[in-house]
Scaffold this motif. Structure first.
Motif, PDB file in Angstrom:
ATOM      1  N   THR A 253      25.157  -1.068  12.310  1.00 61.84           N
ATOM      2  CA  THR A 253      24.269  -0.836  13.458  1.00 61.84           C
ATOM      3  C   THR A 253      23.605  -2.136  13.884  1.00 61.84           C
ATOM      4  O   THR A 253      23.561  -2.461  15.072  1.00 61.84           O
ATOM      5  CB  THR A 253      23.191   0.216  13.105  1.00 61.84           C
ATOM      6  N   ASN A 254      23.104  -2.890  12.899  1.00 61.46           N
ATOM      7  CA  ASN A 254      22.473  -4.171  13.210  1.00 61.46           C
ATOM      8  C   ASN A 254      23.460  -5.120  13.885  1.00 61.46           C
ATOM      9  O   ASN A 254      23.110  -5.828  14.822  1.00 61.46           O
ATOM     10  CB  ASN A 254      21.916  -4.827  11.943  1.00 61.46           C
ATOM     11  N   LYS A 255      24.685  -5.120  13.396  1.00 56.40           N
ATOM     12  CA  LYS A 255      25.705  -5.993  13.972  1.00 56.40           C
ATOM     13  C   LYS A 255      26.008  -5.603  15.417  1.00 56.40           C
ATOM     14  O   LYS A 255      26.183  -6.457  16.282  1.00 56.40           O
ATOM     15  CB  LYS A 255      26.977  -5.936  13.129  1.00 56.40           C
ATOM     16  N   ALA A 256      26.050  -4.308  15.684  1.00 57.53           N
ATOM     17  CA  ALA A 256      26.326  -3.834  17.032  1.00 57.53           C
ATOM     18  C   ALA A 256      25.185  -4.164  17.997  1.00 57.53           C
ATOM     19  O   ALA A 256      25.413  -4.324  19.195  1.00 57.53           O
ATOM     20  CB  ALA A 256      26.565  -2.331  17.011  1.00 57.53           C
ATOM     21  N   GLU A 257      23.970  -4.287  17.478  1.00 54.61           N
ATOM     22  CA  GLU A 257      22.805  -4.542  18.331  1.00 54.61           C
ATOM     23  C   GLU A 257      22.434  -6.018  18.430  1.00 54.61           C
ATOM     24  O   GLU A 257      21.554  -6.373  19.204  1.00 54.61           O
ATOM     25  CB  GLU A 257      21.593  -3.786  17.776  1.00 54.61           C
ATOM     26  N   ARG A 258      23.083  -6.884  17.689  1.00 52.80           N
ATOM     27  CA  ARG A 258      22.616  -8.270  17.629  1.00 52.80           C
ATOM     28  C   ARG A 258      22.699  -8.997  18.959  1.00 52.80           C
ATOM     29  O   ARG A 258      21.866  -9.861  19.243  1.00 52.80           O
ATOM     30  CB  ARG A 258      23.328  -9.034  16.528  1.00 52.80           C
ATOM     31  N   HIS A 259      23.678  -8.676  19.800  1.00 52.16           N
ATOM     32  CA  HIS A 259      23.758  -9.347  21.094  1.00 52.16           C
ATOM     33  C   HIS A 259      22.553  -8.991  21.965  1.00 52.16           C
ATOM     34  O   HIS A 259      22.091  -9.798  22.761  1.00 52.16           O
ATOM     35  CB  HIS A 259      25.070  -9.019  21.799  1.00 52.16           C
ATOM     36  N   ILE A 260      22.013  -7.806  21.782  1.00 51.25           N
ATOM     37  CA  ILE A 260      20.836  -7.384  22.542  1.00 51.25           C
ATOM     38  C   ILE A 260      19.607  -8.151  22.066  1.00 51.25           C
ATOM     39  O   ILE A 260      18.830  -8.672  22.869  1.00 51.25           O
ATOM     40  CB  ILE A 260      20.614  -5.868  22.414  1.00 51.25           C
ATOM     41  N   ARG A 261      19.436  -8.247  20.729  1.00 52.35           N
ATOM     42  CA  ARG A 261      18.295  -8.992  20.185  1.00 52.35           C
ATOM     43  C   ARG A 261      18.350 -10.456  20.589  1.00 52.35           C
ATOM     44  O   ARG A 261      17.329 -11.063  20.896  1.00 52.35           O
ATOM     45  CB  ARG A 261      18.263  -8.872  18.661  1.00 52.35           C
ATOM     46  N   GLY A 262      19.548 -11.028  20.616  1.00 58.20           N
ATOM     47  CA  GLY A 262      19.699 -12.427  21.022  1.00 58.20           C
ATOM     48  C   GLY A 262      19.299 -12.627  22.474  1.00 58.20           C
ATOM     49  O   GLY A 262      18.634 -13.598  22.822  1.00 58.20           O
ATOM     50  N   GLY A 263      19.702 -11.691  23.320  1.00 59.18           N
ATOM     51  CA  GLY A 263      19.343 -11.772  24.736  1.00 59.18           C
ATOM     52  C   GLY A 263      17.845 -11.639  24.947  1.00 59.18           C
ATOM     53  O   GLY A 263      17.242 -12.338  25.768  1.00 59.18           O
ATOM     54  N   LEU A 264      17.214 -10.756  24.190  1.00 62.71           N
ATOM     55  CA  LEU A 264      15.762 -10.582  24.303  1.00 62.71           C
ATOM     56  C   LEU A 264      15.025 -11.825  23.818  1.00 62.71           C
ATOM     57  O   LEU A 264      14.012 -12.218  24.404  1.00 62.71           O
ATOM     58  CB  LEU A 264      15.307  -9.353  23.513  1.00 62.71           C
ATOM     59  N   ALA A 265      15.524 -12.452  22.770  1.00 63.42           N
ATOM     60  CA  ALA A 265      14.900 -13.674  22.256  1.00 63.42           C
ATOM     61  C   ALA A 265      15.001 -14.800  23.280  1.00 63.42           C
ATOM     62  O   ALA A 265      14.039 -15.542  23.500  1.00 63.42           O
ATOM     63  CB  ALA A 265      15.553 -14.090  20.943  1.00 63.42           C
ATOM     64  N   THR A 266      16.142 -14.908  23.935  1.00 64.36           N
ATOM     65  CA  THR A 266      16.324 -15.937  24.963  1.00 64.36           C
ATOM     66  C   THR A 266      15.409 -15.669  26.148  1.00 64.36           C
ATOM     67  O   THR A 266      14.765 -16.585  26.681  1.00 64.36           O
ATOM     68  CB  THR A 266      17.794 -15.979  25.426  1.00 64.36           C
ATOM     69  N   LYS A 267      15.325 -14.417  26.554  1.00 63.90           N
ATOM     70  CA  LYS A 267      14.448 -14.044  27.667  1.00 63.90           C
ATOM     71  C   LYS A 267      12.999 -14.411  27.345  1.00 63.90           C
ATOM     72  O   LYS A 267      12.293 -14.987  28.179  1.00 63.90           O
ATOM     73  CB  LYS A 267      14.563 -12.542  27.926  1.00 63.90           C
ATOM     74  N   GLU A 268      12.566 -14.083  26.144  1.00 63.31           N
ATOM     75  CA  GLU A 268      11.200 -14.390  25.726  1.00 63.31           C
ATOM     76  C   GLU A 268      10.959 -15.899  25.690  1.00 63.31           C
ATOM     77  O   GLU A 268       9.906 -16.378  26.095  1.00 63.31           O
ATOM     78  CB  GLU A 268      10.917 -13.779  24.344  1.00 63.31           C
ATOM     79  N   LYS A 269      11.934 -16.632  25.225  1.00 62.47           N
ATOM     80  CA  LYS A 269      11.818 -18.101  25.148  1.00 62.47           C
ATOM     81  C   LYS A 269      11.553 -18.686  26.536  1.00 62.47           C
ATOM     82  O   LYS A 269      10.630 -19.488  26.705  1.00 62.47           O
ATOM     83  CB  LYS A 269      13.119 -18.666  24.569  1.00 62.47           C
ATOM     84  N   TYR A 270      12.354 -18.295  27.516  1.00 60.54           N
ATOM     85  CA  TYR A 270      12.181 -18.852  28.852  1.00 60.54           C
ATOM     86  C   TYR A 270      10.972 -18.283  29.569  1.00 60.54           C
ATOM     87  O   TYR A 270      10.359 -18.944  30.396  1.00 60.54           O
ATOM     88  CB  TYR A 270      13.467 -18.678  29.656  1.00 60.54           C
ATOM     89  N   HIS A 271      10.619 -17.065  29.251  1.00 57.36           N
ATOM     90  CA  HIS A 271       9.425 -16.466  29.834  1.00 57.36           C
ATOM     91  C   HIS A 271       8.167 -17.214  29.358  1.00 57.36           C
ATOM     92  O   HIS A 271       7.270 -17.496  30.134  1.00 57.36           O
ATOM     93  CB  HIS A 271       9.320 -14.978  29.485  1.00 57.36           C
ATOM     94  N   SER A 272       8.112 -17.533  28.072  1.00 56.92           N
ATOM     95  CA  SER A 272       6.951 -18.238  27.537  1.00 56.92           C
ATOM     96  C   SER A 272       6.879 -19.671  28.059  1.00 56.92           C
ATOM     97  O   SER A 272       5.807 -20.216  28.242  1.00 56.92           O
ATOM     98  CB  SER A 272       6.953 -18.224  26.010  1.00 56.92           C
ATOM     99  N   ARG A 273       8.014 -20.283  28.344  1.00 53.98           N
ATOM    100  CA  ARG A 273       8.023 -21.636  28.908  1.00 53.98           C
ATOM    101  C   ARG A 273       7.483 -21.657  30.330  1.00 53.98           C
ATOM    102  O   ARG A 273       6.767 -22.565  30.720  1.00 53.98           O
ATOM    103  CB  ARG A 273       9.431 -22.201  28.923  1.00 53.98           C
ATOM    104  N   SER A 274       7.824 -20.646  31.121  1.00 55.08           N
ATOM    105  CA  SER A 274       7.412 -20.621  32.515  1.00 55.08           C
ATOM    106  C   SER A 274       5.937 -20.239  32.672  1.00 55.08           C
ATOM    107  O   SER A 274       5.327 -20.504  33.693  1.00 55.08           O
ATOM    108  CB  SER A 274       8.284 -19.661  33.322  1.00 55.08           C
ATOM    109  N   SER A 275       5.324 -19.635  31.646  1.00 58.58           N
ATOM    110  CA  SER A 275       3.937 -19.221  31.714  1.00 58.58           C
ATOM    111  C   SER A 275       2.980 -20.383  31.472  1.00 58.58           C
ATOM    112  O   SER A 275       1.799 -20.268  31.728  1.00 58.58           O
ATOM    113  CB  SER A 275       3.610 -18.174  30.667  1.00 58.58           C
ATOM    114  N   LYS A 276       3.480 -21.462  30.953  1.00 51.56           N
ATOM    115  CA  LYS A 276       2.590 -22.593  30.606  1.00 51.56           C
ATOM    116  C   LYS A 276       2.257 -23.446  31.772  1.00 51.56           C
ATOM    117  O   LYS A 276       2.758 -23.546  32.776  1.00 51.56           O
ATOM    118  CB  LYS A 276       3.250 -23.459  29.519  1.00 51.56           C
TER     119      LYS A 276
END
Length: 85
Positions: free
Chosen positions: A62-85
């Motif tokens: 299950t974790n393996k099947a969901e990892r692409h989603i977690r990776g996408g969310l982490a990337t989204k958060e990374k760029y979201h936090s950069r643009s807020s500064k």
């Protein structure tokens, strides 16, 4: 197999089942390598307790099947936090 390895394998398996943890998170928690966790769970646990191994495999699949989603969310958060500064 040495007793301490068998104990570690069962402890890792119980932790993964209780928390639905990933291999990486489990390795960090127990301060062992991801390779060790993977070998313990996929090979050694099968020898010790095949039923428990099947349950843990289901969680890891299950974790393996969901990892692409977690990776996408982490990337989204990374760029979201950069643009807020």
């Amino acid at each position: 197999m040495k007793d301490y390895i068998e104990e570690r394998v069962l402890e890792l398996a119980r932790y993964i089942l209780d928390t639905n943890s990933t291999v990486r998170a489990t390795a960090k928690k127990f301060r062992v390598s991801k390779s060790t966790v993977h070998k313990d769970i996929t090979e050694r646990l099968q020898e010790i307790n095949p039923g428990l191994a099947a349950e843990v495999k289901a969680v890891l699949d299950t974790n393996k099947a969901e990892r692409h989603i977690r990776g996408g969310l982490a990337t989204k958060e990374k760029y979201h936090s950069r643009s807020s500064k």
